[in-house]
Design a protein around this motif. Structure first.
Motif, mmCIF file in Angstrom:
data_model
loop_
_atom_site.group_PDB
_atom_site.id
_atom_site.type_symbol
_atom_site.label_atom_id
_atom_site.label_comp_id
_atom_site.label_asym_id
_atom_site.label_seq_id
_atom_site.Cartn_x
_atom_site.Cartn_y
_atom_site.Cartn_z
ATOM 1 N N UNK A 396 -6.970 -15.880 -47.870
ATOM 2 C CA UNK A 396 -6.647 -15.555 -46.698
ATOM 3 C C UNK A 396 -7.610 -14.571 -46.178
ATOM 4 N N UNK A 397 -7.924 -13.565 -47.022
ATOM 5 C CA UNK A 397 -8.879 -12.487 -46.321
ATOM 6 C C UNK A 397 -10.342 -13.232 -46.140
ATOM 7 N N UNK A 398 -10.674 -14.179 -47.015
ATOM 8 C CA UNK A 398 -12.105 -14.974 -46.866
ATOM 9 C C UNK A 398 -12.106 -15.633 -45.655
ATOM 10 N N UNK A 399 -10.691 -16.263 -45.284
ATOM 11 C CA UNK A 399 -10.838 -16.995 -44.107
ATOM 12 C C UNK A 399 -10.362 -16.262 -42.787
ATOM 13 N N UNK A 400 -10.299 -14.940 -43.021
ATOM 14 C CA UNK A 400 -10.229 -14.144 -41.795
ATOM 15 C C UNK A 400 -8.571 -14.283 -41.351
ATOM 16 N N UNK A 401 -7.804 -14.618 -42.132
ATOM 17 C CA UNK A 401 -6.344 -14.498 -41.735
ATOM 18 C C UNK A 401 -5.580 -13.122 -42.311
ATOM 19 N N UNK A 402 -6.039 -12.276 -41.551
ATOM 20 C CA UNK A 402 -5.599 -10.752 -42.109
ATOM 21 C C UNK A 402 -4.379 -10.609 -42.138
ATOM 22 N N UNK A 403 -3.360 -11.117 -41.394
ATOM 23 C CA UNK A 403 -1.931 -10.769 -41.355
ATOM 24 C C UNK A 403 -1.348 -11.408 -42.612
ATOM 25 N N UNK A 404 -1.680 -12.568 -42.920
ATOM 26 C CA UNK A 404 -1.387 -13.112 -44.125
ATOM 27 C C UNK A 404 -1.625 -12.440 -45.373
ATOM 28 N N UNK A 405 -2.798 -12.192 -45.190
ATOM 29 C CA UNK A 405 -3.543 -11.349 -46.291
ATOM 30 C C UNK A 405 -2.888 -10.070 -46.653
ATOM 31 N N UNK A 406 -2.695 -9.394 -45.557
ATOM 32 C CA UNK A 406 -1.966 -8.001 -45.971
ATOM 33 C C UNK A 406 -0.724 -8.182 -46.360
ATOM 34 N N UNK A 407 0.167 -9.009 -46.022
ATOM 35 C CA UNK A 407 1.510 -9.154 -46.360
ATOM 36 C C UNK A 407 1.630 -9.365 -47.765
ATOM 37 N N UNK A 408 0.796 -10.469 -48.189
ATOM 38 C CA UNK A 408 0.743 -10.783 -49.709
ATOM 39 C C UNK A 408 0.411 -9.686 -50.594
ATOM 40 N N UNK A 409 -0.772 -9.095 -50.321
ATOM 41 C CA UNK A 409 -1.312 -7.900 -50.896
ATOM 42 C C UNK A 409 -0.248 -6.892 -51.081
ATOM 43 N N UNK A 410 0.679 -6.490 -50.086
ATOM 44 C CA UNK A 410 1.301 -5.554 -50.007
ATOM 45 C C UNK A 410 2.522 -5.860 -51.185
ATOM 46 N N UNK A 411 2.924 -7.123 -51.124
ATOM 47 C CA UNK A 411 3.914 -7.814 -51.978
ATOM 48 C C UNK A 411 3.435 -7.705 -53.615
ATOM 49 N N UNK A 412 2.170 -7.739 -53.700
ATOM 50 C CA UNK A 412 1.440 -7.857 -54.944
ATOM 51 C C UNK A 412 1.567 -6.481 -55.527
ATOM 52 N N UNK A 413 1.206 -5.396 -54.643
ATOM 53 C CA UNK A 413 1.148 -4.141 -54.991
ATOM 54 C C UNK A 413 2.559 -3.674 -55.504
ATOM 55 N N UNK A 414 3.596 -4.255 -54.865
ATOM 56 C CA UNK A 414 4.867 -3.764 -55.024
ATOM 57 C C UNK A 414 5.207 -4.156 -56.395
ATOM 58 N N UNK A 415 4.815 -5.198 -56.905
ATOM 59 C CA UNK A 415 5.114 -5.758 -57.902
ATOM 60 C C UNK A 415 4.494 -4.930 -59.402
ATOM 61 N N UNK A 416 3.662 -4.418 -58.896
ATOM 62 C CA UNK A 416 2.827 -3.479 -59.670
ATOM 63 C C UNK A 416 3.816 -2.596 -60.768
ATOM 64 N N UNK A 417 5.076 -2.082 -59.898
ATOM 65 C CA UNK A 417 5.743 -1.373 -60.747
ATOM 66 C C UNK A 417 6.707 -1.711 -61.719
ATOM 67 N N UNK A 418 6.618 -3.134 -61.700
ATOM 68 C CA UNK A 418 7.390 -4.063 -62.869
ATOM 69 C C UNK A 418 6.449 -4.449 -63.975
ATOM 70 N N UNK A 419 5.356 -4.835 -63.656
ATOM 71 C CA UNK A 419 4.257 -5.330 -64.906
ATOM 72 C C UNK A 419 3.239 -4.578 -64.679
ATOM 73 N N UNK A 420 2.503 -4.693 -65.704
ATOM 74 C CA UNK A 420 1.298 -3.851 -66.200
ATOM 75 C C UNK A 420 -0.008 -4.668 -66.100
ATOM 76 N N UNK A 421 -0.397 -4.984 -64.956
ATOM 77 C CA UNK A 421 -1.371 -6.099 -64.382
ATOM 78 C C UNK A 421 -2.526 -5.091 -63.509
ATOM 79 N N UNK A 422 -3.350 -4.424 -64.083
ATOM 80 C CA UNK A 422 -4.324 -3.276 -63.210
ATOM 81 C C UNK A 422 -5.181 -4.006 -62.434
ATOM 82 N N UNK A 423 -5.803 -5.369 -62.801
ATOM 83 C CA UNK A 423 -6.784 -5.886 -61.967
ATOM 84 C C UNK A 423 -6.146 -6.625 -60.823
ATOM 85 N N UNK A 424 -4.757 -7.187 -60.982
ATOM 86 C CA UNK A 424 -4.214 -7.866 -59.792
ATOM 87 C C UNK A 424 -3.816 -6.558 -58.882
#
Length: 464
Positions: A396-424
């Motif tokens: 999404x970010x590569x194609x300049x779709x910033x709203x979609x990219x932000x929404x998915x990024x924040x969802x991914x960050x929220x999941x970090x409390x449940x799984x140990x995936x530092x790279x993601x």
């Protein structure tokens, strides 16, 4: 470099002086690397490269006598001339005879049995345990071994490691090197063979955990023991290094094993070594070399009828620069993998990135990510869900779709409390920061995301 016990005649005198307060005890420490660098500069008459100072410090550990003798030898051999210093990229520091003599005099004060035990220990490594040493030293009971170790401790040739029982290290690397250097090549190879096989039996079911140590000894004993177990433990040690983010160490293990198998029949072990080497090289930024090894490993697995390991190569979460080179391999893998499986979901994430990096591939990429996300949520696999979201946010970010990219990024960050995936998680912060900065102009929000990304990256670095 000696600790006085209370039986030493000088200990009582020092006690009396302390009571009279006639002197002050000063603790003398070794030179720092910066001190060593300045000494080399003064001795050579010009600024020496950092690599030289680092090599001298590593070899001498800052011992002033050893530093002086090593630098004096370098001067005598003409290694510190301005031209030689400029042209040398790596430095090999030999032990000067003067240092060998000093160490030799200390060792000569020890009993023959103690010297024999220390010689074996010098091949085990800088650190060793009494449990490792016991089966290696011939005709020695546990009590006798304890006595010779106490003798070496009293002479400050070895020291006990803190907060451990029965674990020792040589007080200086040059003592270890001097002891091992006195052995003939034949004797050294045979001792390494004995150590390798003894430690393999000693570790038993824990041998894989100590694979790196076994690789060292099997490598040194290759002329006697052959290459089978060397290659076997190299694969294991390399994979363990990859898991610990120790890329250079992993590369060394895989390259060593491939070198010894060069004239052997190509087999599944060869494919495993190339797969591991490729992943290590990609992590180190050697994209072209890594792609070549991964593709070769994939072809070897497919040719040998091993789709499971072939698919395992393609479902790894590679970075975009590599995936741009692997669209054919990823597409082929989708034909091998079980549809709708978790493994298919991981391959779909890579497939989406391959498509998304092309000009007209955005819709196809999001379709692949959508399929991966559906599989993850169906099977409650938060790791795959986090990977699909961060990968989709990337495209999404590569194609300049910033709203979609932000929404998915924040969802991914929220999941970090449940799984140990530092790279993601790091990727999530990166694209959240970019979306806030470039899409919404939110400088403060972007700064917060990038700051957290840096913190997470430093924590990941410290795992190695």
């Amino acid at each position: 470099d000696m600790e006085l016990n209370r039986q030493h005649p000088l200990a009582e005198a020092l006690g009396e002086l302390t009571r009279e307060r006639l002197f002050q005890r000063v603790l003398l420490r070794g030179l720092t690397q910066e001190d060593v660098g300045r000494f080399v500069d003064m001795t050579s008459g010009h600024a020496a490269p950092r690599g030289l100072a680092e090599a001298v410090y590593t070899q001498t550990e800052g011992n002033p006598l050893f530093v002086t003798e090593v630098v004096r030898l370098l001067v005598q051999e003409g290694e510190l001339g301005a031209e030689q210093v400029r042209e040398t990229d790596s430095w090999t520091i030999r032990i000067p005879e003067g240092v060998r003599e000093v160490i030799g005099r200390r060792l000569n004060r020890l009993s023959q049995r103690c010297n024999e035990a220390l010689t074996v220990a010098s091949l085990v490594g800088r650190e060793f345990t009494s449990a490792q040493l016991a089966p290696l030293v011939e005709d020695t009971t546990d009590d006798r071994l304890f006595e010779v170790l106490e003798e070496a401790l009293a002479a400050r040739v070895i020291e006990e490691l803190p907060q451990s029982v029965g674990r020792y290290q040589f007080t200086h690397a040059l003592i270890q090197e001097t002891l091992s250097g006195e052995l003939s090549t034949t004797r050294k190879v045979r001792l390494h063979a004995h150590i390798a096989e003894t430690l393999e039996r000693y570790y038993g079911d824990e041998a894989d955990t100590n694979a790196a140590e076994l690789v060292y000894h099997f490598s040194e004993a290759e002329a006697v023991l052959g290459t089978d177990r060397l290659a076997h433990y190299s694969v294991i040690a390399g994979e363990r290094a990859l898991s610990a983010y120790a890329w250079e160490e992993a590369q060394d293990h895989f390259q060593r094993a491939l070198a010894v198998k060069e004239n052997h029949k190509v087999d599944s072990e060869t494919a495993a070594l190339r797969s591991g080497l490729g992943r290590a090289q990609v992590a180190m930024g050697l994209i072209t070399e890594g792609e070549g090894n991964l593709s070769r490993a994939f072809d070897l697995y497919v040719e040998s009828g091993d789709p499971v390991h072939a698919v395992a190569i393609a479902d790894h979460p590679y970075a975009m620069p590599l995936l741009r080179l692997l669209p054919g391999l990823i597409s082929h893998t989708l034909e091998l993998v079980t549809p709708e499986s978790l493994q298919a979901g991981r391959v779909l994430c890579n497939h989406g990135i391959c498509l998304g990096t092309t000009r007209n591939g955005y819709l196809g990429a999001q379709e692949a990510f959508g399929q991966a996300l559906a599989i993850a949520r169906r099977d409650h696999d938060q790791s795959l869900e986090m990977r699909a979201l961060s990968s989709s946010a990337n495209i999404d970010g590569m194609h300049l779709r910033w709203t979609e990219s932000l929404d998915k990024s924040l969802q991914a960050i929220e999941l970090a409390s449940l799984v140990d995936e530092p790279v993601f998680k790091i990727r999530g912060h990166f694209w959240a920061g970019n979306s806030l900065l470039c899409g919404l102009g939110d400088v403060a929000g972007a700064r917060s995301q990038f700051s957290q990304m840096l913190t997470d990256a430093e924590q990941l670095r410290d795992r190695t």
